[in-house]
Design an enzyme around this catalytic site. Structure first.
Site, PDB file in Angstrom:
ATOM      1  NE  ARG A 165       0.243   6.957 -15.805  1.00 54.78           N
ATOM      2  CZ  ARG A 165       1.576   6.907 -15.916  1.00 54.78           C
ATOM      3  NH1 ARG A 165       2.145   6.467 -17.017  1.00 54.78           N
ATOM      4  NH2 ARG A 165       2.341   7.258 -14.904  1.00 54.78           N
ATOM      5  CB  SER A 240      -0.562  10.011 -10.593  1.00 54.05           C
ATOM      6  OG  SER A 240       0.834   9.975 -10.483  1.00 54.05           O
ATOM      7  CD  GLU A 336      -2.514   7.344 -13.394  1.00 55.16           C
ATOM      8  OE1 GLU A 336      -1.627   8.159 -13.684  1.00 55.16           O
ATOM      9  OE2 GLU A 336      -2.321   6.350 -12.666  1.00 55.16           O
TER      10      GLU A 336
HETATM   11  P1  FAD Z   1      -7.131  -2.275 -10.737  1.00 61.17           P
HETATM   12  O1  FAD Z   1      -7.082  -1.011  -9.957  1.00 61.17           O
HETATM   13  O2  FAD Z   1      -7.703  -3.467 -10.096  1.00 61.17           O
HETATM   14  O3  FAD Z   1      -7.922  -2.000 -12.110  1.00 61.17           O
HETATM   15  C1  FAD Z   1      -7.596  -0.883 -12.917  1.00 61.17           C
HETATM   16  C2  FAD Z   1      -8.471  -0.914 -14.190  1.00 61.17           C
HETATM   17  O4  FAD Z   1      -8.113  -2.034 -14.985  1.00 61.17           O
HETATM   18  C3  FAD Z   1      -9.970  -1.088 -13.903  1.00 61.17           C
HETATM   19  O5  FAD Z   1     -10.691  -0.369 -14.876  1.00 61.17           O
HETATM   20  C4  FAD Z   1     -10.191  -2.604 -14.072  1.00 61.17           C
HETATM   21  O6  FAD Z   1     -11.523  -2.914 -14.411  1.00 61.17           O
HETATM   22  C5  FAD Z   1      -9.226  -2.909 -15.199  1.00 61.17           C
HETATM   23  N1  FAD Z   1      -8.681  -4.291 -15.135  1.00 61.17           N
HETATM   24  C6  FAD Z   1      -7.914  -4.802 -14.141  1.00 61.17           C
HETATM   25  N2  FAD Z   1      -7.524  -6.051 -14.451  1.00 61.17           N
HETATM   26  C7  FAD Z   1      -8.076  -6.347 -15.661  1.00 61.17           C
HETATM   27  C8  FAD Z   1      -8.056  -7.499 -16.521  1.00 61.17           C
HETATM   28  N3  FAD Z   1      -7.404  -8.637 -16.189  1.00 61.17           N
HETATM   29  N4  FAD Z   1      -8.730  -7.443 -17.696  1.00 61.17           N
HETATM   30  C9  FAD Z   1      -9.403  -6.320 -18.050  1.00 61.17           C
HETATM   31  N5  FAD Z   1      -9.479  -5.207 -17.282  1.00 61.17           N
HETATM   32  C10 FAD Z   1      -8.810  -5.220 -16.105  1.00 61.17           C
HETATM   33  N6  FAD Z   1       0.689   3.530 -12.427  1.00 61.17           N
HETATM   34  C11 FAD Z   1       1.617   3.841 -13.364  1.00 61.17           C
HETATM   35  O7  FAD Z   1       1.356   3.749 -14.573  1.00 61.17           O
HETATM   36  N7  FAD Z   1       2.862   4.260 -12.999  1.00 61.17           N
HETATM   37  C12 FAD Z   1       3.234   4.389 -11.718  1.00 61.17           C
HETATM   38  O8  FAD Z   1       4.358   4.764 -11.435  1.00 61.17           O
HETATM   39  C13 FAD Z   1       2.276   4.072 -10.707  1.00 61.17           C
HETATM   40  N8  FAD Z   1       2.594   4.203  -9.408  1.00 61.17           N
HETATM   41  C14 FAD Z   1       1.669   3.922  -8.450  1.00 61.17           C
HETATM   42  C15 FAD Z   1       2.030   4.061  -7.114  1.00 61.17           C
HETATM   43  C16 FAD Z   1       1.129   3.776  -6.104  1.00 61.17           C
HETATM   44  C17 FAD Z   1       1.535   3.937  -4.662  1.00 61.17           C
HETATM   45  C18 FAD Z   1      -0.176   3.322  -6.438  1.00 61.17           C
HETATM   46  C19 FAD Z   1      -1.158   2.963  -5.355  1.00 61.17           C
HETATM   47  C20 FAD Z   1      -0.557   3.177  -7.766  1.00 61.17           C
HETATM   48  C21 FAD Z   1       0.368   3.482  -8.793  1.00 61.17           C
HETATM   49  N9  FAD Z   1       0.048   3.360 -10.162  1.00 61.17           N
HETATM   50  C22 FAD Z   1       0.984   3.639 -11.118  1.00 61.17           C
HETATM   51  C23 FAD Z   1      -1.316   2.959 -10.570  1.00 61.17           C
HETATM   52  C24 FAD Z   1      -1.568   1.423 -10.570  1.00 61.17           C
HETATM   53  O9  FAD Z   1      -0.663   0.753  -9.754  1.00 61.17           O
HETATM   54  C25 FAD Z   1      -1.519   0.837 -11.992  1.00 61.17           C
HETATM   55  O10 FAD Z   1      -2.452   1.470 -12.815  1.00 61.17           O
HETATM   56  C26 FAD Z   1      -1.758  -0.674 -12.000  1.00 61.17           C
HETATM   57  O11 FAD Z   1      -1.514  -1.191 -13.281  1.00 61.17           O
HETATM   58  C27 FAD Z   1      -3.178  -1.043 -11.563  1.00 61.17           C
HETATM   59  O12 FAD Z   1      -3.245  -2.450 -11.380  1.00 61.17           O
HETATM   60  P2  FAD Z   1      -4.405  -3.133 -10.545  1.00 61.17           P
HETATM   61  O13 FAD Z   1      -4.298  -4.598 -10.740  1.00 61.17           O
HETATM   62  O14 FAD Z   1      -4.394  -2.652  -9.159  1.00 61.17           O
HETATM   63  O15 FAD Z   1      -5.688  -2.582 -11.334  1.00 61.17           O
HETATM   64  N1  EPU Z   2       6.418  18.239  -8.572  1.00 64.19           N
HETATM   65  C1  EPU Z   2       6.191  19.344  -7.780  1.00 64.19           C
HETATM   66  N2  EPU Z   2       5.390  19.186  -6.682  1.00 64.19           N
HETATM   67  C2  EPU Z   2       4.828  18.010  -6.350  1.00 64.19           C
HETATM   68  C3  EPU Z   2       5.043  16.884  -7.165  1.00 64.19           C
HETATM   69  C4  EPU Z   2       5.859  17.030  -8.287  1.00 64.19           C
HETATM   70  O1  EPU Z   2       6.678  20.440  -8.060  1.00 64.19           O
HETATM   71  O2  EPU Z   2       4.147  17.965  -5.323  1.00 64.19           O
HETATM   72  C5  EPU Z   2       7.337  18.359  -9.727  1.00 64.19           C
HETATM   73  C6  EPU Z   2       8.678  17.664  -9.402  1.00 64.19           C
HETATM   74  O3  EPU Z   2       9.542  18.521  -8.757  1.00 64.19           O
HETATM   75  C7  EPU Z   2       9.178  17.288 -10.766  1.00 64.19           C
HETATM   76  C8  EPU Z   2       7.909  17.040 -11.555  1.00 64.19           C
HETATM   77  O4  EPU Z   2       6.840  17.658 -10.836  1.00 64.19           O
HETATM   78  O5  EPU Z   2       9.857  18.366 -11.357  1.00 64.19           O
HETATM   79  C9  EPU Z   2       7.608  15.561 -11.807  1.00 64.19           C
HETATM   80  O6  EPU Z   2       7.437  14.888 -10.561  1.00 64.19           O
HETATM   81  P1  EPU Z   2       7.680  13.309 -10.410  1.00 64.19           P
HETATM   82  O7  EPU Z   2       9.014  12.957 -10.960  1.00 64.19           O
HETATM   83  O8  EPU Z   2       7.376  12.946  -9.017  1.00 64.19           O
HETATM   84  O9  EPU Z   2       6.648  12.654 -11.398  1.00 64.19           O
HETATM   85  P2  EPU Z   2       5.117  12.957 -11.749  1.00 64.19           P
HETATM   86  O10 EPU Z   2       5.071  13.601 -13.090  1.00 64.19           O
HETATM   87  O11 EPU Z   2       4.458  13.677 -10.624  1.00 64.19           O
HETATM   88  C10 EPU Z   2       4.758  10.727 -13.028  1.00 64.19           C
HETATM   89  C11 EPU Z   2       3.742   9.621 -13.075  1.00 64.19           C
HETATM   90  C12 EPU Z   2       4.004   8.636 -11.938  1.00 64.19           C
HETATM   91  C13 EPU Z   2       5.402   8.057 -12.109  1.00 64.19           C
HETATM   92  C14 EPU Z   2       6.415   9.220 -12.051  1.00 64.19           C
HETATM   93  C15 EPU Z   2       7.824   8.758 -12.310  1.00 64.19           C
HETATM   94  C16 EPU Z   2       1.752  10.521 -14.101  1.00 64.19           C
HETATM   95  C17 EPU Z   2       0.349  10.974 -13.915  1.00 64.19           C
HETATM   96  N3  EPU Z   2       2.410  10.151 -12.996  1.00 64.19           N
HETATM   97  O12 EPU Z   2       4.530  11.478 -11.833  1.00 64.19           O
HETATM   98  O13 EPU Z   2       3.051   7.580 -12.035  1.00 64.19           O
HETATM   99  O14 EPU Z   2       5.697   7.120 -11.100  1.00 64.19           O
HETATM  100  O15 EPU Z   2       6.066  10.199 -13.078  1.00 64.19           O
HETATM  101  O16 EPU Z   2       8.023   8.538 -13.645  1.00 64.19           O
HETATM  102  O17 EPU Z   2       2.239  10.482 -15.237  1.00 64.19           O
HETATM  103  C18 EPU Z   2       0.884   6.876 -11.353  1.00 64.19           C
HETATM  104  O18 EPU Z   2       0.593   6.904 -12.550  1.00 64.19           O
HETATM  105  O19 EPU Z   2       0.095   6.530 -10.459  1.00 64.19           O
HETATM  106  C19 EPU Z   2       2.235   7.294 -10.966  1.00 64.19           C
HETATM  107  C20 EPU Z   2       2.635   7.339  -9.705  1.00 64.19           C
END
Ligand code: FAD
Ligand code: EPU
Length: 340
Positions: A165, A240, A336
């Protein structure tokens, strides 16, 4: 022609659904309009924020500066060999749209990163990751514009300083460098699929798939994500809220002494990653509602806005969560989400 707007609502431009405004607001659809914007006094005098899909941002107040909303579009093949294809995507493209574009052509490498909201250009910012894969594994280069000098710069993966991250874009280049496109190296055949993540294996087994394609892995990831992550179109959230903390093996062992079922993952250099969602759930937060905001019932790491909640309410809840994890486990959670 660039249009500079004032007092623009951002309610529909952030997935938390927080109702704030931008003092100044401009949409940039290409590098020429970014250059035009760069010449305006507002670029020199005002704080600025680059906004993609707003899925990793929490606004705590009206933004008293210039919001630059990225809408740059386009995808193309820049090189091709027998095994690999090199794809360039403009930074305003929807990330999952790019994933689907690649899956339609049976290109491998992005399947585990399916359904992550937001734009392509934001993907390198926090080195998006899911289900055992991070974007750094397929990034060839990141192109962008230095907002002060207007100069184009291409960064290699090493220069991006990717970590969990993390990247240089969150530190030295924060709000100074506008990412305009990214180039990915994807497999055309002999795909190296990563199905190690337990939940992916389970879904593939349930579906009796023994030789999965990139599309099969993507379908499994999408099913897993839909079962536990809230859809921002239905309930406000930014995924997250905290990062998963890394602790020393000694700290992990002392927690495990009291909680033998604690999940954990080894990392490089002997640290141990503990899922923040588990820590938060142990503190009793999972499914808890506090006024208009709360903790998601299926995933305690996700803070949700049930409607009308403010950024300040979400920050207050996150501070309470952080304090209770600190008190119970002596572990410090880092956010995050980008709080502005
Ligand atoms: P924004 O929220 O618009 O911006 C994020 C940051 O990037 C800000 O600081 C912004 O200034 C900067 N930025 C954006 N675009 C640019 C650019 N072109 N140039 C320079 N700076 C820029 N993230 C994960 O890593 N893994 C996941 O599994 C994951 N799951 C998610 C699930 C849900 C339901 C949600 C809502 C979010 C999740 N995220 C996850 C977080 C998010 O989707 C990512 O971080 C994504 O890359 C953000 O993209 P955005 O365009 O919305 O960025
Ligand atoms: N867990 C719990 N309780 C909860 C949630 C999770 O006990 O309420 C336990 C689960 O049982 C599991 C472990 O935590 O054993 C991991 O959970 P999960 O697989 O859901 O993943 P996570 O670690 O909670 C991370 C990323 C996610 C990404 C998933 C899948 C971070 C901060 N988050 O979540 O990214 O989608 O793994 O790889 O690393 C995001 O960054 O926004 C995001 C959604």
């Amino acid at each position: 022609m660039i249009e500079l707007k004032e007092h623009t609502p951002l309610l529909h431009l952030n997935t938390f659904g927080v109702d704030v405004r931008a003092r100044y607001f401009a949409e940039v659809a290409d590098t020429a309009s970014l250059e035009e914007l760069r010449m305006l006094p507002v670029m020199r005098d005002q704080p600025r924020l680059i906004l993609g899909g707003g899925s990793n941002i929490l606004f705590t107040r009206d933004f008293q500066g210039l919001v630059i909303h990225n809408t740059m579009k386009g995808m193309r093949i820049v090189a091709e060999e027998s095994d690999y294809v090199h794809v360039e995507a403009a930074s305003g493209e929807n990330w999952h749209g790019l994933v689907l574009y690649c899956l339609d052509r049976n290109w491998g490498g992005l399947e585990n990163l399916s359904l992550i909201p937001g734009t392509t250009g934001a993907a390198p910012i926090q080195n998006i990751g899911a289900y055992g894969v991070e974007i750094k594994q397929v990034i060839e280069c990141v192109d962008g514009i230095d907002l002060s000098s207007g100069q184009h710069r291409r960064l290699t993966p090493d220069e991006c300083q990717f970590g969990y991250r993390e990247s240089v874009f969150k530190h030295a280049l924060r709000e100074k460098f506008f990412i305009s496109s990214i180039t990915l190296r994807l497999t055309k055949k002999n795909h190296r699929l990563d199905t190690q993540y337990g939940a992916i294996r389970e879904v593939l087994e349930q579906r009796r798939i023994t030789s999965p394609t990139p599309r099969d892995v993507s379908d499994a990831v999408i099913a897993i994500r839909r079962s536990k992550l809230p859809d921002p179109a239905v309930v406000g959230n930014a995924g997250s809220f905290f990062k998963n903390p890394t602790v020393t093996a000694k700290v992990a062992e002392s927690i495990r002494g009291e909680y033998p079922s604690m999940p954990s993952y080894p990392t490089e250099n002997q640290y141990v990653k503990i899922p923040a969602g588990w820590l938060i759930e142990q503190c009793g937060w999972r499914g808890k509602k506090v006024g208009r905001v709360g903790v998601h019932p299926q995933q305690a790491l996700v803070i949700v806005n049930y409607g009308g909640g403010t950024g300040a309410e979400i920050v207050a809840l996150s501070e309470e969560i952080r304090a209770s994890v600190r008190k119970k486990f002596q572990v410090e959670l880092m956010t995050e989400v980008n709080i502005v």
